[in-house]
Design an enzyme around this catalytic site. Sequence first.
Site, PDB file in Angstrom:
ATOM      1  N   HIS A 103      -5.747  14.689 -19.901  1.00 45.43           N
ATOM      2  CA  HIS A 103      -6.890  13.957 -19.332  1.00 45.43           C
ATOM      3  C   HIS A 103      -7.287  14.536 -17.997  1.00 45.43           C
ATOM      4  CE1 HIS A 103      -3.131  11.920 -18.183  1.00 45.43           C
ATOM      5  NE2 HIS A 103      -3.705  11.630 -17.032  1.00 45.43           N
ATOM      6  N   HIS A 105      -9.122  13.327 -14.436  1.00 53.33           N
ATOM      7  CA  HIS A 105      -9.514  12.177 -13.626  1.00 53.33           C
ATOM      8  C   HIS A 105     -10.798  12.529 -12.887  1.00 53.33           C
ATOM      9  CE1 HIS A 105      -5.483  10.043 -13.453  1.00 53.33           C
ATOM     10  NE2 HIS A 105      -5.079  11.255 -13.801  1.00 53.33           N
TER      11      HIS A 105
HETATM   12  P1  5GP Z   1      -1.495  10.760 -14.929  1.00 52.08           P
HETATM   13  O1  5GP Z   1      -0.771  10.931 -16.242  1.00 52.08           O
HETATM   14  O2  5GP Z   1      -2.656  11.672 -14.789  1.00 52.08           O
HETATM   15  O3  5GP Z   1      -0.579  10.833 -13.748  1.00 52.08           O
HETATM   16  O4  5GP Z   1      -2.065   9.278 -14.841  1.00 52.08           O
HETATM   17  C1  5GP Z   1      -2.365   8.474 -15.932  1.00 52.08           C
HETATM   18  C2  5GP Z   1      -3.484   7.533 -15.534  1.00 52.08           C
HETATM   19  O5  5GP Z   1      -3.677   6.643 -16.621  1.00 52.08           O
HETATM   20  C3  5GP Z   1      -3.208   6.661 -14.301  1.00 52.08           C
HETATM   21  O6  5GP Z   1      -4.267   6.865 -13.358  1.00 52.08           O
HETATM   22  C4  5GP Z   1      -3.196   5.239 -14.828  1.00 52.08           C
HETATM   23  O7  5GP Z   1      -3.784   4.316 -13.946  1.00 52.08           O
HETATM   24  C5  5GP Z   1      -3.971   5.363 -16.125  1.00 52.08           C
HETATM   25  N1  5GP Z   1      -3.544   4.420 -17.157  1.00 52.08           N
HETATM   26  C6  5GP Z   1      -2.276   4.109 -17.498  1.00 52.08           C
HETATM   27  N2  5GP Z   1      -2.259   3.221 -18.505  1.00 52.08           N
HETATM   28  C7  5GP Z   1      -3.544   2.960 -18.828  1.00 52.08           C
HETATM   29  C8  5GP Z   1      -4.169   2.126 -19.806  1.00 52.08           C
HETATM   30  O8  5GP Z   1      -3.531   1.424 -20.589  1.00 52.08           O
HETATM   31  N3  5GP Z   1      -5.522   2.142 -19.836  1.00 52.08           N
HETATM   32  C9  5GP Z   1      -6.269   2.903 -18.988  1.00 52.08           C
HETATM   33  N4  5GP Z   1      -7.584   2.813 -19.110  1.00 52.08           N
HETATM   34  N5  5GP Z   1      -5.723   3.699 -18.044  1.00 52.08           N
HETATM   35  C10 5GP Z   1      -4.370   3.733 -17.968  1.00 52.08           C
END
Ligand code: 5GP
Length: 140
Positions: A103, A105
């Site tokens: 993903h 951001h």
């Molecule tokens: P990363 O893997 O890039 O560190 O972060 C994962 C991102 O996913 C975080 O910013 C977190 O807030 C978001 N996130 C985690 N669980 C969920 C979810 O169930 N739904 C959504 N929409 N975002 C999520």
Amino acid sequence: MSGYDDSNIFARILRGEIPCHKVYEDDSTLAFMDIMPRTDGHTLVIPKAPARNLFDIAPEPLSDLIVKTQRIAIAARAAFQADGLTLQQFSEPAGGQVVFHLHFHILPRFEGVALRPHTGEMANPELLAGHAAKIRAALG
Ligand code: 5GP
């Protein structure tokens, strides 16, 4: 580095098992609001095809994904009248990755305003729904 595990939360969102506030969708891409936004308009853009992170996607689908990401970033900037934008991508735990489906951001940024810290607190669903609607409207 391990492979792709389809029990991750974004795979579950893609399967419709858990809800999200959708911003954009086409055959290859889904974008939705981050549930713990670090700035207003914090949006996640993911490929529909399984990919663990940046190390796990071929050039062609990655090109498609980044072009869609740019389109959504432009709409988010317009929707929030942002002064700038931060684009983040974390790969593997050492890179800060928490959810193991690739993903980007999209973080609209405002002059002199720092990103909110990770509190682990989920945003109000109505607020996220409103933000998603604003970005969808800007996408036209
Ligand atoms: P990363 O893997 O890039 O560190 O972060 C994962 C991102 O996913 C975080 O910013 C977190 O807030 C978001 N996130 C985690 N669980 C969920 C979810 O169930 N739904 C959504 N929409 N975002 C999520």
